[in-house]
Scaffold this active site. Sequence first.
Site, mmCIF file in Angstrom:
data_model
loop_
_atom_site.group_PDB
_atom_site.id
_atom_site.type_symbol
_atom_site.label_atom_id
_atom_site.label_comp_id
_atom_site.label_asym_id
_atom_site.label_seq_id
_atom_site.Cartn_x
_atom_site.Cartn_y
_atom_site.Cartn_z
ATOM 1 N N CYS A 234 0.850 -1.246 -0.018
ATOM 2 C CA CYS A 234 0.090 -0.004 -0.021
ATOM 3 C C CYS A 234 0.741 1.114 0.067
ATOM 4 O O CYS A 234 0.507 2.193 0.556
ATOM 5 C CB CYS A 234 -0.838 -0.141 1.057
ATOM 6 S SG CYS A 234 -2.041 -1.192 1.236
ATOM 7 N N ASN A 235 2.167 1.018 -0.425
ATOM 8 C CA ASN A 235 2.877 2.350 -0.511
ATOM 9 C C ASN A 235 3.553 2.634 -2.132
ATOM 10 O O ASN A 235 4.467 2.140 -2.391
ATOM 11 C CB ASN A 235 4.108 2.056 0.365
ATOM 12 C CG ASN A 235 5.062 3.352 0.604
ATOM 13 O OD1 ASN A 235 4.885 4.244 -0.187
ATOM 14 N ND2 ASN A 235 5.436 3.712 1.919
#
Length: 819
Positions: free
Chosen positions: A430-431
């Site tokens: 999620c980055n």
Amino acid sequence: MEAFLKEFGDCYGYPDAPKNIQQIRDTEFKRLDKGVVYLDHAGSTLYSELQMDNIFKDFTSNVYGNPHSQSDISSGTSDLIADARHQVLEYFNASPEDYSCIFTSGATAALKLVGETFPWTQDSKFLYTMENHNSVLGIRQYALGKGASACAVDIEEAANQPGQLASSGPSIKVKHRAVQMRNTSKLQKEESKGDAYNLFAFPSECNFTGLRFNLDLVKLIKENTETTLQGSPFGKSKQWMVLIDAAKGCATRPPDLTEYPADFVVMSFYKLFGYPTGLGALLVRNDAAKLLKKTYFSGGTVAASIADIDFVKRRERVEECFEDGSASFLSIAAIRHGFKLLKSLTPSAIWMHTTSLSIYVKKKLQALRHGNGGGVCVLYGSENLKLSSHKSGPTVTFNLKRPDGSWFGYLEVEKLASLSGIQLRTGCFCNPGACAKYLDLSHSDLLSNVEAGHICWDDNDVINGKPTGAVRVSFGYMSTFEEAKKFIDFIISSFVSPPKNIGNGIAVSGRFPQLPSIELESKESNPSYYLKSVTIYPIKSCAGFSVNRWPLCRTGLLHDREWMIQGLTGEILTQKKVPEMSLISTFIDLEEGLLSVESARCKDKLHIRIKSDSYNPRNNEFDSHANILENHNEETRINCWFTNAIGRQCKLLRYSSSTSKHCLNRNKSPGLCRDLESNINFANEAQFLLISEESVADLNRKLEAKDEDYNRAHEKLDPYRFRPNLVITGGEPYAEDNWRTLKIGDNHFTSLGGCNRCQMINISNEGGQVKKSNEPLTTLASYRRVKGKILFGSLLRYEIDEKTKSWIRVGEEVNPDTE
């Protein structure tokens, strides 16, 4: 261990704490003794069994009630919540005079609260580092929606120059990314107004690489903006506020808010001590809280309201104003037991313990070499491997390379790690900014990957020769050297190729060589093969039935995998998720046109009229193109039967048209099949799966030689464990690997290659009981791995002859063509 302790003995194992690491594991994490190696503490750390015992004793000894009342119980609960706020502030060394603690449902909810209440104007700017989590990037939408500008930035930190005082600290510059700017053209034409508020966001620790950000950024942005943002269109802007995402970093090095007075800090408690989940906090400076603009009000946030006119008086205390509804008071009551645990160890000792493990792993990975001298591992964000640098948290992120320099897909690493009992994380975590930055993925790469169908959590781990994500292992306060070493041993045994050597006159290169084709040939000059069995699986993932003969059609075997079971949320159910599906038996009577289904969980056998034109192989188009059975009453009866059979709400779907070419990918959503030139029903990849008895026998020999405990607990594998449509006998093991086409009786088939096996083959039905193990997939992975796939069995496509009605029969001769 001796070498490790020589380097890290002063830091590892909590030598000054009430319990050392071995005592902690023996008394508080007995569940990990079952062979599980948990290495995803950046995702969520583990709760202690002692911690949960104390929570249970607390809850069963005390009565807690809704704090929005004046009763004794409610007042006592309110006092407990106030004490919990104090503990959170104390953990970050934040004075209650300066900060308030607002409880939220997690760090993401805290970030969302900042985004939706921040005083955005058209002159506001939102700057955020590339390494921020998606939950921080989401704030951008609030800013842009109010006409503000947004821009991703990189932090450049230079060491002290000769003659520069050490006390002055490193030089920090913020470099903006022009291609990421939004609505900033006006900044170059006119001077920014001084009354707009601006927000700068960065993580205390990057959840992709584990790199820590210099917290001096807080004061530099707030007090020395022009110098820090020099060269960007934002340098003249005033009134900067700073947000720190401490969700990842606060477990080992929480920001000291007395020294680094950020305006907003977010965190989640399960990252600290595993439980409770669904609870986080926003720490906000009291002066910053006065600027936030909250629209919605609810129970608990108002002092008074009138229903039929527009009147509301809000509560004045910060936490009361922003905590909508009743607080999650039981979860809040639980956090004191977690903090008690952390205090007994101290965050600094936890940081030294966990970081010693991550540095050990990084050094070992960095030193790995293939037999040809090529490097095995590419580490991301691990330039400084000294414990004293304080620049890295207990996270190791990497990708692996093959001897030829191509990449191992991260899903291959995850799959094999799971078989070895190692739980780790893969993907971009999620980055997306850090992922693109460290994997060197351009905007063009990212957009083309999306256009190719790549999304989060899918199977596309390498596209156009580049990884789309990485492998991450991360350590928690209860992690051990033994776990780190087991991980390194796994990497070496699974991915490091030894030097070339000569054995029996045959050159063997690589860890998983394929036997030369000459050795796969039968001792007979012309080996004979014949068809041993034919099996049809009418319902995907349920048991099949064997026949002596069966009609063929354009989708393969008539009615094979023509039905599937779907959960109420739309997911496709298989044995991997619902192992009890293996206990559902099926049979089709072609003359009667009936599908019969039976389960020990259901008293009555289910009969479904299939409405096909008997066994006419040409007429397998159905009257309806809907995916549900036409008659509502019949549909209800059938769905109730399957719900009882598998113990969860579901419905039976039938394939709608034989002209479709969809199959199911990793997430059980329609994807692209390998067999694009034929029609298949609900099969994963192809019309037929062929298994050789000789190949299964060879696998059994390897299992017998490998694991005596496994052999005592399990019977020998039979071919049906692999859910084949066709079982053949004759010849040598794995001879089918080299077949390009084959003829069975008068029917022609094309080989589409090997079948990539998954953990479904580790599920067995023994005496009506479903059992799971790591075999046979683990053994297959040791010698049947090819480019990230574990191959066993061959996928076939039927070359249909439209002019004849074709059948396939047990006993027919199999004639392969290897040319």
